[in-house]
Each structure stands twice: as structure tokens, then as C-alpha cells.
Write an enzyme that holds these catalytic residues in place. Structure first.
Site, PDB file in Angstrom:
ATOM      1  N   ASP A 218      -4.238 -14.316   6.054  1.00 29.38           N
ATOM      2  CA  ASP A 218      -5.369 -15.194   6.366  1.00 29.38           C
ATOM      3  C   ASP A 218      -6.572 -14.859   5.473  1.00 29.38           C
ATOM      4  O   ASP A 218      -6.893 -13.686   5.266  1.00 29.38           O
ATOM      5  CB  ASP A 218      -5.744 -14.954   7.843  1.00 29.38           C
ATOM      6  CG  ASP A 218      -6.724 -15.977   8.382  1.00 29.38           C
ATOM      7  OD1 ASP A 218      -6.376 -17.163   8.419  1.00 29.38           O
ATOM      8  OD2 ASP A 218      -7.855 -15.582   8.764  1.00 29.38           O
ATOM      9  N   GLU A 280       8.604  -0.508   0.346  1.00 28.99           N
ATOM     10  CA  GLU A 280       9.188   0.630   1.083  1.00 28.99           C
ATOM     11  C   GLU A 280      10.295   0.157   2.015  1.00 28.99           C
ATOM     12  O   GLU A 280      11.142   0.936   2.413  1.00 28.99           O
ATOM     13  CB  GLU A 280       8.127   1.296   1.990  1.00 28.99           C
ATOM     14  CG  GLU A 280       7.043   2.042   1.283  1.00 28.99           C
ATOM     15  CD  GLU A 280       5.895   2.387   2.261  1.00 28.99           C
ATOM     16  OE1 GLU A 280       6.106   2.363   3.490  1.00 28.99           O
ATOM     17  OE2 GLU A 280       4.796   2.665   1.755  1.00 28.99           O
TER      18      GLU A 280
END
Ligand code: NOJ
Length: 578
Positions: A218, A280
Site C-alpha cells: 500500500d 529467504e
């Protein structure tokens, strides 16, 4: 023929995905309170799988006082009781994955809710404290600090600063001001503070561990503000973008299009570090190797500036608001499609396409306005009303050419039913803070957020088992209900299904694109092709009169019934075997 984009064969899902936006409070209600919830979404995921989309993006469902419908987050690691529990979120993810749908969740990093523990602690602490340093608190101007620190306005209207004083109930009486680019209940975080960075990275990991496939970010262009928070003479806006009165008159690109609160260079380092966090998790789910995706909600122009958010080591996608804001004009569409593909190809990112979302008037209504494609911030019952039939006809045509374009496309819940905006909502049911902060000058966004009609014959059109809906639905929506359209040839729902089936079968998202000569200026005419398969010719007639189809045309799909005689009527798109 002018080729503007080469085919891009790829295995990464986000390069070609059709992503369906679910606005949780208005999608489906399981518990009967009239507000949609996670269990309701899970129960309806089959509809999305049958529609043929690849992924779902969920607008915020986190703990929130709901002052901006959940874009005011009080706890990033919990589900608001309105929408359910963390267990409901896990169940939704599991069911979506079972159906082969990826799930993208919303992340709101620019601001928290004023009810977030950090903000409450900031109010209780003194100026200059570490608690205040997570937000943008400043002393006011004027003799007694009675004037806001700068002249910025809020995107929702009014000034972008609120002064803390005992009347806020906060107990803080030092009279400092805090910045909020949106509602006063949405204080902006200070992204120069390492603690803020660490916390939001941890939030990313929290949801990645639960198995989400990506984040819609956002206000991605707003996190970093220019040093010193300088005054600015422009007016920030979400729907129309910002206006900068200082832009050069010779038409050259100004260094900063959007004022000192948006699109600052410093945002990019944040997204590079988030990309490392996502990386990751590659292989974390069932050993599967695919990258999770970040998509920027950044109202940034020109497209070459937007492309900076999706460079190789940053986000994967950015919403293409230049496409969304195009008017009903073939030349404008040709220009924005060409520029989108060129700018994004330059950084190796997929183009994205979007026509509607929870912040804009639905495209079925925008295209039926007197100036088709103009973008008021909501419509009042007293405003000139859109032509519903014409708007729908154009919306279907627009969607059909959008779904042939290479890259990734976004759909907003209900557009597959052809839903128009609710343009006659009574003012006393409005909830959008923009309606209140503009002192009712703008209707705001409630009209595109009305609960979805699932079943024509049921109370509340099947949105909720009790028939309750948090916003009233127009009586005429029975005809748009999903069960009134399923299996009905020519319905909007069946048009979307057919287009999504063909798009997937022909891997159009990974296709190349060339403009076709030989058509009048009013026709958007292109061919999308792959090196290993045939192509599809797309003709969209945005003019006032019918045009001739090529003599050997083999029609695959049409957005409206064709009259025969080899013509393409006004406001209709066709896909031809090509
Ligand atoms: C953009 C969101 O899409 C909108 O709904 C929200 O009000 C603002 N950002 C503030 O979070």
C-alpha cells in the site's frame, strides 16, 4: 506491423498471473453480521477457481478500528475479529493452495492505525523520545506552535497534520503535530528509523511463514519523505494523481512528479531489503521453488518512473494506473500500452493491467459517463448518472482487450459479473473517510465496495445467511447475481470464464505484441503471439460506427453479439484466430 514486445517464456507465476482482488468486507459473509469475512471467502474460493484466475489478493483483514476499512492497521500479526481468526486465515490459505490459487496479502507500511501500540506509546511519551521517533512528530509553526509544520494536505482532504492535545484524549499536552497523508487515524511512520524497518520486515516474515505468496504494498511510493519536509504547492490526490504546479512548461519530465511526500529515491532501498526477505523463503513450501512477489501500489507517473519499483532486485510488479486512468480513446490506449511494455521491458519486469479496484469508480460505470473514462471520486445520486448499458458494453470490450495483453492482469471482485458502481447510495450510510474529510464534496469510494450479489432470489442476494449487508445493494442487482449468469451464454461471467480459459490455454500472458496496420484510428488492433504457437488478433472498436472485420476472420471470442455481415460494431472487442 510494429512489434513492441517480444514473447517472454517463463516459469515464474507472477509474470503472467491473473490476480483477483477480494475486498474482504464485501465478498462473502459466513457469520451473518452483514460484513464479509475470511470463512466466507474460503467457502467461495471455488467460484474463483472456476473463473480461471491464478491468484487472489486480499485487501487488509488485520486487527483495525476500521476507520479506513482496514487500511488502518492496529496489529499486523492478527486478524480482526470482524473477519475471523488466524486459524481462519490459515484455512483460507490451505484451501486456496489446494485449488491451485496463490494468495497475495495487503501490507500497509506507510502508516499504522492511531490505535496501534506504537502510536499509543508515542502519545504517552515526550517529544524527542524513541516512541515519538517511530512517527513523524514535529513542533508546529507560529508563535505558539499553533500552525502545522508544513502546508501538506491529506489525500482524503484537509490538512495532513493533527496536533496532539488533551482534547484528543491522549493525555499528551505538549502540542506537537503528527503527519498523516491519509486520515488522522493513520499516522505516517518514519522510515528513516531502523526500528520501523526491522519491524515491518518481521511482519513480512510472519506472513511468509504462514505461506502467503506475496504482498500488495500500500502507498509504496509514500514511505520516504523529502528531507526537512518542505512546503509544497501541489495537491496530493489518489484518484487523479498529484498535480505539481512547478512542472516544467516545455513538457520535459520534471525530476519529481509528485511532490516531496511521494516517489522519493529512498524508497528503493527499502524494497531491495524486502526482496532479500522474500528470497529467504524460496523453497519454503513443500520444497517448491518459486519466488514470492511484491506488487507496488504506487500512483507514480510517467511509467519510466514507475518501472524503477520493479528493477531486478526490487519488487516484481507495480500496478499500472496509467492504464486504469486511460479514457475511452483508442489512441490513448495504444500509447499507454506501448509505453507500458517499453518501460517495463527496459527493466525486465512484466507489465500489469488493471481497470478497477476498491478505490475507483467501477469501470462499468466510468465508461458510461458523459466523458467516458473520467474519474470522479465516487458519484452522488444527484450527479449525472452513467449510462448503465453503454458502460457495461464498453467494460466488457475493455476487459476483453486487457485479458489478451502480455503480462499480469488484475480483476476486482464483481467485475466478472459486470457490476456497476452503486451511484445512488444514501449519504447517511457512507463510511469512506474521504467523504467526511472533504466535507461531503466527494462521495468517496463506498459505491465500488457494495457487497457482491451471489444469488438472485435470496435476501441480500446471498451475500450473507441473514440477508444483512453493511452497505445496501441496488434492487437491480438481481440480474447481475452470479447464479443468474452461471451457464448463461453471453453473460458477463461466461465471457470472463471463456477469456480466461483461452488466455491460459494460449499462454497469452507470455506472448509478444505487435500493432496491426490497416485499421482506422478508432480501433485498437494488435496481435499477440508466441514463437512456438499461433497468435490471437485482437480488435477493439472504440469508435462510434461499425468497422469491417478482415475477410477471413475466425472469431474466437466477442465481447458482444456480432451482427453478422463481417462487421465489428462500436464498443465491441473480438479475439480472432491469428
Ligand atoms: C491505498 C488503498 O488502496 C486505499 O484504500 C487506502 O485508503 C489508502 N491507500 C491508505 O492506506
Amino acid at each position: 506491423m510494429t512489434t513492441v514486445h517480444e514473447p517472454f517464456p517463463t516459469a515464474e507465476w507472477w509474470r503472467t498471473a491473473v490476480i483477483y482482488q477480494v475486498y474482504p468486507r464485501s465478498f462473502a459473509d459466513a457469520d451473518g453480521d452483514g460484513i464479509g469475512d475470511l470463512a466466507g471467502i474460503t467457502a467461495r474460493l471455488d467460484h474463483l477457481a472456476a473463473l480461471g484466475v491464478d491468484a487472489v489478493w486480499l485487501s487488509p483483514f488485520y486487527r483495525s478500528p476500521q476507520r479506513d476499512a482496514g487500511y488502518d492497521v492496529a496489529d499486523y500479526r492478527d486478524v480482526d475479529p470482524l473477519f475471523g481468526t488466524l486459524a481462519d486465515a490459515d484455512a483460507l490459505l490451505a484451501r486456496a493452495h489446494e485449488l491451485g490459487l496463490r494468495v497475495v496479502v495487503d501490507l500497509v507500511p506507510n502508516h499504522t492505525s492511531s490505535e496501534h501500540v506504537w502510536f499509543q506509546a508515542a502519545l504517552a511519551a515526550a517529544p524527542g523520545s524513541p516512541e515519538r521517533a517511530r512517527y513523524l512528530f514535529r513542533d508546529g509553526r507560529g508563535e505558539n506552535g499553533e500552525l502545522p509544520p508544513n502546508n501538506w494536505t491529506s489525500v482524503f482532504g484537509g490538512q495532513a497534520w493533527t496536533r496532539v492535545d488533551p482534547s484528543t484524549g491522549s493525555g499528551a499536552s505538549d502540542g506537537q503535530w503528527y503527519l498523516h497523508l491519509f486520515d488522522s487515524s493513520q499516522p505516517d511512520l518514519d522510515w528513516t528509523n531502523p526500528e520501523v524497518r526491522a519491524e515491518l520486515e518481521d511482519v513480512l516474515r510472519f506472513w511468509l511463514r504462514r505461506g502467503v505468496d506475496g504482498f500488495r504494498v500500500d502507498v509504496a511510493h509514500g514511505l520516504v519523505k523529502a528531507d526537512g519536509l518542505p512546503d509544497w504547492g501541489g495537491q496530493v490526490a489518489m484518484v487523479d494523481g498529484s498535480t505539481d504546479p512547478g512542472a516544467p512548461e516545455d513538457g520535459s519530465t520534471p525530476a519529481t512528479e509528485s511532490g516531496p511526500m511521494f516517489d522519493q529515491d529512498g524508497v528503493h532501498e527499502i524494497y531491495r531489503s524486502w526482496r532479500r526477505v522474500l528470497d529467504e523463503f524460496d523453497g519454503a513450501v513443500d520444497g517448491e521453488r518459486y519466488s514470492r512477489a511484491l506488487v507496488a501500489e504506487a500512483w507514480v507517473e510517467p511509467l519510466s518512473r514507475l518501472a524503477r519499483y520493479v528493477r531486478d532486485d526490487e519488487m516484481q510488479q507495480a500496478f499500472n494506473f496509467s492504464f486504469l486512468t486511460s479514457r475511452w480513446d483508442a489512441a490513448e490506449y495504444r500509447a499507454v500500452i506501448t509505453e507500458s511494455l517499453r518501460s517495463l521491458d527496459a527493466v525486465g519486469a512484466p507489465a500489469t493491467w488493471v481497470l478497477s479496484n476498491h478505490d475507483v469508480v467501477r469501470h462499468a460505470s466510468r465508461f458510461g459517463l458523459a466523458v467516458p473514462g473520467s474519474r470522479p471520486n465516487g458519484l452522488f445520486a444527484t450527479d449525472p448518472q452513467p449510462d448503465e448499458a453503454l458502460g457495461l458494453r464498453r467494460a466488457r470490450a475493455a476487459t476483453l482487450f486487457m485479458l489478451a495483453l502480455p503480462g499480469s492482469a488484475y480483476l476486482y471482485q464483481g467485475e466478472e459479473l459486470g457490476l456497476p458502481e452503486h451511484t445512488t447510495l444514501p449519504d447517511d450510510v457512507r463510511e469512506d473517510p474521504a467523504y467526511f474529510r472533504t466535507e461531503h464534496a466527494e462521495a468517496g469510494r463506498d459505491g465500488c465496495r457494495v457487497p457482491i450479489p451471489w444469488a438472485a432470489g435470496e435476501p441480500g442476494f446471498g451475500f450473507s445467511p441473514t440477508g444483512k449487508t453493511w452497505l445496501p445493494q441496488p434492487a437491480g442487482w438481481a440480474a447481475y447475481a452470479a447464479d443468474a449468469q452461471a451457464g448463461v451464454p453471453g453473460s458477463t461471467l461466461e465471457l470472463y470464464r471463456a477469456a480466461l480459459t483461452q488466455r491460459r490455454r494460449r499462454a497469452l500472458g507470455a506472448g509478444g505484441l505487435e500493432w496491426l496496420p490497416g485499421f482506422t484510428d478508432d480501433v485498437v488492433a494488435f496481435r499477440t503471439f508466441r514463437t512456438d504457437a499461433g497468435g490471437v488478433v485482437v480488435l477493439a472498436n472504440l469508435g462510434a460506427g461499425a468497422v469491417a472485420l478482415p475477410a477471413d476472420a475466425r472469431v474466437l471470442l466477442a465481447s458482444a453479439e456480432l451482427p453478422g455481415g463481417g462487421t465489428l460494431p462500436a464498443d465491441v472487442t473480438v479475439w480472432l484466430e491469428g
